[in-house]
Design a protein around this motif. Structure first.
Motif, short mmCIF file in Angstrom:
data_model
loop_
_atom_site.label_atom_id
_atom_site.label_comp_id
_atom_site.label_asym_id
_atom_site.label_seq_id
_atom_site.Cartn_x
_atom_site.Cartn_y
_atom_site.Cartn_z
N GLY A 734 0.78 -1.21 0.00
CA GLY A 734 0.00 0.00 0.00
C GLY A 734 0.82 1.27 0.00
O GLY A 734 0.27 2.36 -0.15
N TRP A 735 2.14 1.14 0.17
CA TRP A 735 3.04 2.29 0.17
C TRP A 735 3.82 2.34 -1.13
O TRP A 735 4.01 1.32 -1.79
N SER A 736 4.30 3.52 -1.48
CA SER A 736 5.11 3.70 -2.69
C SER A 736 6.39 4.41 -2.30
O SER A 736 6.39 5.37 -1.52
N LEU A 737 7.49 3.91 -2.86
CA LEU A 737 8.80 4.49 -2.58
C LEU A 737 9.05 5.65 -3.54
O LEU A 737 9.10 5.48 -4.75
N VAL A 738 9.20 6.86 -2.99
CA VAL A 738 9.47 8.06 -3.78
C VAL A 738 10.66 8.75 -3.13
O VAL A 738 10.60 9.14 -1.95
N ASP A 739 11.73 8.89 -3.91
CA ASP A 739 12.99 9.41 -3.36
C ASP A 739 13.40 8.52 -2.19
O ASP A 739 13.53 7.32 -2.35
#
Length: 1334
Positions: A734-739
């Motif tokens: 449910g989470w997204s890795l951004v930077d």
């Protein structure tokens, strides 16, 4: 096993050369039938199968020197040919695995030898034939054959011919363990004319001292082999031109005419090829994998690969006007290199990357600048922006372009890095700031590779990239036919139509709206390889306007012009092709003159010009295509109708941007599949700008561990050898890795405080959107929800700290740079902020108790997978064979270049056959001096054998040639010089290069009958005295010594090489049987005696000698000492096989070492069991407390199982002790049983009390009903009313009624408004009414 053996196809044949195969096999069959008819039926002692190169002896083929196989049908080893003419072949059938054949053709000094390859079919890129102009591999290399050698066209009669001028020619063929093709047939001749003068001349004597011959050509034919016509049709004289017979022998055309025979009008609507007359002779300019740029009338050529760099010139230029070459010298500058790039800007040529020749094949990231005016070099040392990774690459392309703001930059596309494998990034160099950066691109996700071609269209600011050798899916590698378009200004990739003809190391140019692709290596190394040609003369055209490919006619230039590794440039709408490789390295120039748009005088003809050119009609004239002409109408473009791709054609696009940024007509559907735009889809994306794409999805483009590990979003999977994205590992579902943070958008409607609480429950906080990438991600998520008719304005982690200061939740200040306040914001009442997207994106403040739709959470990333293994050292950094091939490194070692390369990049590491032989193991012999026998020595092509004067086969192996040993004059030199002093013939030494001497006794015997060792001395044995006698060890080859095995009497044999003893007594160990196996209860001193297994009294022991490691044992020894001096000692032993038994006793021993004399008790042989009793009185156990019995079991065979025991028992049982023991045990059991019973009772009572307590609590918690009762009585009932008065005035006690599932109607007593319940009264005449309420 070889890293390529698994791809082998046992029943393989190549269809493209079946004619040659059937011809050779037909001749072989005819030969066998003729022999059979001549000899009749097989006679006793004859061979069932005929011998090709040998004789039949006692029913077996005895092969001639240089041939092996059951029919002597395969070449192997070295051979020498001395006839003035002859032929050589690998045999009548397909060559075998790991073939190594060498032929030395010997003429006379400075004689010219000509080799013609009438048939050649081997696996491209892996199986090679090397031709050296001399008598060793240290001589100049002149040709490397691989793949198929066939004429290009039916009318092209050219068969490859190789010439040597030293008087020798050394041919060496090597094949690996994969595909085996039909091989080769080569004919040679000494002092003959080239190609027999092509039937257009006669062979006459030359003028040189070597008595060479030359061709005297017929009129209108020229060239060394009289194979080039000139002045055909007399050049159309006098109207079109005339023939220059005295000068260069060519046509001089009049104005308005052109072509080799002046037959083509100028301008022309037809293209043509021709060979310009070059002055001076360019044979010294041969090169491949070079690069060239055009500046005015000069074509600058820099670098390149050459077989021999003795006279190689780094920089040369070619004058396009007068067809002449010029050598450019420079005092200092870069070292030789190939696979680099050149890009021209004003008077400077920028050279980047490439493979450095002569420095272990290192790939560099050097940036050199050559000024064409001063003709000098400068080495630039750029900086790298934002800590980006600069890739040292080869096989890339580069162009200098102007960005939208006018800044000149050099775009470097793809390439291969030995450290990071195939690179898919764009590296951009700024000429003004002298800095590098890695470009973040948009659009399709493209895969980079090695050896592609690219052109730049300045009118559309687009780069077109075609072909290459790159990483494919499922850890495969090969050629591709992809075509990409890169928009320089928008930094966007698009995928265009494939050419259908995969290749690499080809060339491409752009002429009049068409990309022209020529040549290249077209062999794709697959498990169904058909032996395709390594090099090609394919000529393709790509029409930019219509996105269409066309195959153009191949050049018809009277000889084969197939090649790869060449370069091509454009000048005056002509393509100039220079150099390249096709078994030999070329220095010729091919010119393609394209059709001219000016030749089309009618609009319809102009608009339909081509293929190979695109024209358009502008203001009454036909002009070349301009991609960005503003006044063009759609009707001006004439292209064939195209339909959308099928679902199958779209399915291989695995992500949304690639699916939608191409010209096939695909769409990205909601189930994450790419389908045809014509197919139905509930929710689709057809524009790549609407795709949700983030940087972690680039992981599948990274092809090795190093390139994967430098990306924080990726992790290398060592088992699958693939790079995978790991957002789930770093952030969670449910989470997204951004930077460097994990983000999550929730669409729920809530207040800021509740949003904060929600994020903290997820181990996070409300997001502080401090980077542009994080903002872009949230906007993409909001866009996705808008497609679902849900408009979000989520809370973000920005709060008012005081009356004038706003800060993020992570305590960083709000700079109003990435995000801005909307108009009129912030309001005085707002202390918390949400993101809003209307016409523009901005921030709006609200009270923290107000509600809004959506919230953004963030949390730090988790640690990467701790079980992930670190990357192993790249192959290119491994400097020795052992380090290269140890373990499962996936590396290949090339001995002659001393380089370690990745097995997946072998063909790009050695595109021109630079590796004579590769290894994946067995690094014992890396130089000639380590080889100890003549046979091993001559298996290595670089070595020769120097036999000593004893003529017994002893000698030494050194680097050498046919004429004698060689050595380097100094450590820095790469050349080898002949040095006869290393093997002086005058002192009786014999130099051998072709065939070992017949007497090969390794210095331990003389020979009888020239080849039979008379008597092996020095404890040696074998046909060549090559082994040690049993009981001796060592390496007796080449005079080595044999030594006696040192086993301390515990063995008569040892390992023949190491001398490690095979100990025959169980329990004795060590290389020299000098130790006891104390870990397993064996005691003793094998240096003075033996080892014994220490037996315990009253125990039964079983010894199973059944394993393979137990085969050597023939004896085992035991020892036992009585525990009680008053009891006899009983002994029992049996075995599964017969054995010999000896039993002794002694009164003195320490740790198994016998200190006093042993006395024999029993000696038996050939028995299977034995038992005895040793009396305590007879052996005086009391007087000799240290008495020990020794049991020697020997002479048994493997496998065997032995059982042995010693015991001491009393004759009369002690009854008192028995009863005491019995009752003690009985009473103990009763006590234990009582305690257990008591514990059980206590536990049951406790459980019962708990159950009663639970029941009471349950009854007390049930609902109660109050029932007020009022009685209506008559006069007659007053007496009863008085009696009930007290009870009526007082409420009745509750009545508990248990609700039962079988009686659900009882639950009505607990209903809020029960119905009245009428109860008849039995004691009165009236009726009593009882009204009950719950």
């Amino acid at each position: 096993m070889s890293f390529r053996t698994e791809m082998k196809s046992s029943s393989f044949s190549a269809g493209v050369f079946q004619d040659g195969l059937w011809l050779r096999r037909g001749l072989w069959t005819l030969f066998c039938c003729r022999l059979f008819l001549c000899t009749g039926a097989l006679l006793p002692g004859t061979c069932e199968q005929r011998c090709f190169s040998g004789s039949c002896v006692n029913g077996t083929c005895l092969c001639d020197h240089g041939w092996v196989g059951d029919q002597c049908q395969h070449c192997q080893g070295r051979s020498r040919l001395t006839e003035p003419s002859g032929s050589l072949t690998d045999g009548p059938v397909n060559y075998k695995d790991k073939t190594k054949c060498t032929w030395l053709i010997e003429g006379y000094p400075e004689a010219v030898l000509r080799l013609r390859f009438n048939h050649y079919a081997t696996e491209c890129g892996w199986d090679h034939m090397y031709v050296f102009d001399g008598d060793s591999i240290y001589a100049p290399l002149v040709a490397v054959f691989s793949g198929l050698v066939v004429p290009e066209t039916e009318g092209n009669r050219t068969v490859p011919e190789v010439v040597t001028t030293s008087g020798f020619a050394l041919l060496h063929f090597f094949s690996d363990a994969a595909y085996n093709l039909t091989g080769f047939d080569v004919v040679y001749s000494i002092n003959s004319c080239p190609n027999n003068c092509s039937a257009h001349g006669r062979c006459v004597a030359g003028d040189s001292k070597s008595s060479s011959v030359r061709c005297e050509c017929d009129v209108y034919w020229k060239g060394e082999a009289c194979d080039f016509p000139y002045c055909w049709n007399n050049c159309g004289s006098p109207d079109r031109g005339y023939c220059d017979l005295t000068g260069e022998k060519l046509c001089i055309c009049n104005n308005s005419w052109q072509g080799p025979d002046c037959s083509i009008p100028d301008p022309s609507d037809e293209p043509y090829w021709f060979l310009p007359n070059i002055r001076p002779d360019a044979r010294s300019l041969v090169r491949t994998s070079h690069k060239a740029v055009v500046q005015g009338e000069l074509m600058w050529v820099i670098g390149g690969y050459n077989f021999n760099y003795n006279s190689f010139q780094m920089v040369i230029n070619y004058n396009l006007e007068n067809n002449s070459w010029d050598m450019v010298t420079s005092d200092s500058g870069p070292v030789q290199r190939y696979g680099h790039t050149l890009a021209l800007y004003q008077d400077d040529i920028y050279m980047f990357g490439g493979k450095l020749e002569g420095i272990s094949g290192n790939v560099t990231d050097e940036l050199w600048v050559f000024n064409t005016q001063s003709r000098s070099w400068i080495l630039r040392t750029p900086t790298v922006v934002a800590l980006a990774q600069l890739y040292a690459v080869e096989g890339h392309t580069a162009h200098i372009v102007e960005m939208s703001h006018g800044e000149p930059v050099m775009i470097v596309l793809f390439g291969y890095s030995p450290i990071y494998s195939y690179v898919s990034h764009i590296q951009q160099y700024s000429l003004r700031t002298n800095s590098w950066l890695i470009v973040e691109t948009r659009g399709a996700r493209v895969q980079g590779g090695y050896g592609h071609s690219s052109v730049y269209d300045g009118s559309s600011h687009s780069l077109y990239v075609h072909g290459g050798y790159k990483a494919l899916s499922f850890n495969k590698y090969g050629l591709v036919d992809h075509l990409y378009c890169y928009d320089v200004h928008t930094r966007t990739w698009f995928i265009l139509k494939e050419s259908g003809l995969a290749r690499y190391l080809h060339s491409a140019v752009l002429i009049s709206g068409a990309v022209l692709v020529f040549g290249g290596n077209t062999h794709n190394d697959t498990s169904i390889s058909s032996g395709a040609k390594c090099f090609s003369s394919d000529f393709l055209s790509y029409d930019i306007a219509c996105d269409e490919w066309t195959v153009l006619p191949k050049p018809d230039l009277y000889h084969d012009v197939s090649r790869f590794g060449h370069t091509a440039v454009v000048s005056n709408r002509s393509m100039y092709v220079f150099g390249g490789f096709s078994s030999v390295i070329h220095s010729d120039m091919l010119v393609y003159k394209s059709a001219s748009c000016e030749a089309f005088t009618e609009q319809q003809l102009c608009q339909h010009a081509g293929p190979g050119i695109r024209c358009e009609w502008v203001r009454g004239e036909c002009v070349p295509w301009d991609s960005h002409r503003a006044d063009r109408k759609p009707s001006d473009i004439f292209c064939p109708d195209r339909s959308n791709a099928t679902d199958e054609q779209c399915l291989h696009y695995s992500n949304c941007p690639t699916c939608t940024a191409n010209t096939k007509g695909c769409q990205w559907c909601e189930d994450k599949t790419c389908i045809s735009a014509s197919s139905s889809c509930t929710q689709s994306v057809q524009n790549f700008t609407e795709c949700r794409f983030r940087s972690e999805q680039t992981c599948n483009e990274l092809t090795n561990c190093r390139s994967c590990s430098i990306n924080i979003h990726c992790q290398w999977e060592p088992q699958m050898q693939e790079c995978h994205a790991m957002p789930g590992q770093l952030c969670g579902e449910g989470w997204s890795l951004v930077d460097a943070a994990c983000l999550r958008l929730n669409p729920s409607r809530d207040s800021y405080d509740n949003a904060q609480h929600y994020c903290k429950n997820l181990n996070g906080n409300i997001a502080s959107l401090t980077s542009a990438n994080q903002l872009d991600f949230i906007l993409e998520e909001m866009q996705r929800y808008s497609f679902e008719k849900q408009k979000l304005s989520p809370w973000v982690g920005l709060r008012k700290i005081n009356i004038s200061y706003w800060g993020w939740e992570d305590l960083s200040p709000f700079t109003n740079s990435t995000l801005h306040w909307l108009q009129g914001e912030p309001s005085d009442s707002g202390f918390c902020v949400h993101l809003e997207k209307a016409e523009v994106v901005g921030l709006r403040s609200k009270p923290c108790t107000a509600k809004t739709d959506g919230l953004v959470c963030e949390k730090p990333i988790a640690s990467p997978n701790p079980s992930a293994l670190p990357c192993t050292m790249p192959c290119s950094l491994r400097s020795t064979c052992d380090d290269c091939t140890s373990q499962a490194t996936g590396c290949v070692w090339c001995s002659n270049t001393e380089r370690c390369v990745d097995s997946n990049a072998y063909v790009v590491s050695f595109p021109y056959g630079q590796c004579l032989e590769w290894k994946t193991g067995d690094c014992r012999f890396q130089n000639c001096s380590g080889l100890q026998s003549c046979a091993e020595c001559l298996e290595q092509l670089a070595c020769g054998w120097c036999g000593d004067p004893s003529m017994t086969g002893q000698g030494r192996c050194v680097e050498g040639s046919y004429r004698g040993p060689v050595k380097r004059p100094n450590k820095q030199s790469h050349e080898m010089m002949l040095d006869a002093s290393l093997c002086p013939r005058e002192r009786g030494y014999d130099w051998v290069f072709i065939q070992c001497p017949a007497c090969q006794c390794n210095g331990h015997s003389t020979c009888v009958n020239t080849s039979v060792c008379e008597q092996c001395m020095n404890f040696t044995t074998g046909p060549h005295c090559q082994s040690c006698l049993p009981g001796y060890y060592g390496d007796p080859t080449n005079g080595g010594k044999c030594q006696a095995c040192r086993c301390n009497g515990h063995s008569n044999s040892c390992h023949a090489a190491s001398g490690k003893c095979y100990c025959t007594t169980k329990g004795v160990k060590g290389d020299q049987c000098q130790l006891c196996d104390s870990m397993n209860r064996y005691l003793g001193n094998p240096l003075r005696g033996t080892c014994y297994y220490n037996l315990l009294i009253d125990y039964h022991f079983t010894f199973s000698l059944l394993q393979e490691d137990d085969q050597q044992y023939t004896a085992i020894n035991f020892m036992a000492s009585p525990d009680q001096s008053s009891k006899n000692l009983e002994m029992f032993i049996n075995a599964s096989h017969s054995f010999s038994l000896n039993i002794t006793w002694s009164i003195g021993s320490t740790a198994g070492t016998v200190l006093s004399e042993e006395f024999s008790i029993v000696s038996k042989s050939n028995i299977k069991d034995f038992q005895n009793t040793f009396s305590c009185e007879g052996f005086s156990f009391r007087a000799n407390p240290n008495i020990t019995f020794y049991i020697y079991v020997s002479n048994f065979s493997w496998p065997i199982k032995i059982q042995i025991s010693f015991s001491q028992h009393s004759s009369v049982m002690d009854l008192i002790q028995f009863f005491v023991t019995f009752f003690s045990c009985f009473l103990s059991l009763l006590l234990v049983a009582a305690v257990i019973w008591k514990i059980k009772q206590t536990f049951w009572a406790s459980r019962r009390r708990e159950e009663l307590t639970r029941e009471r609590r349950q009854m007390a918690s049930r609902p109660f009903a109050s029932v007020p009762v009022s009685l209506e009585v008559t006069e007659e009932g007053k007496e009863e009313e008085e009696l009930l008065k007290d009870q009526v005035e007082t409420l009745p006690s509750p009545i508990v009624i248990e609700r039962s599932p079988e009686c659900p109607h009882l639950a009505s007593l607990a209903s809020p408004q029960p119905a009245p319940l009428l109860i008849p009264h039995s004691r009165s005449q009236g009726t009593s009414k009882i009204r009950a309420w719950a």
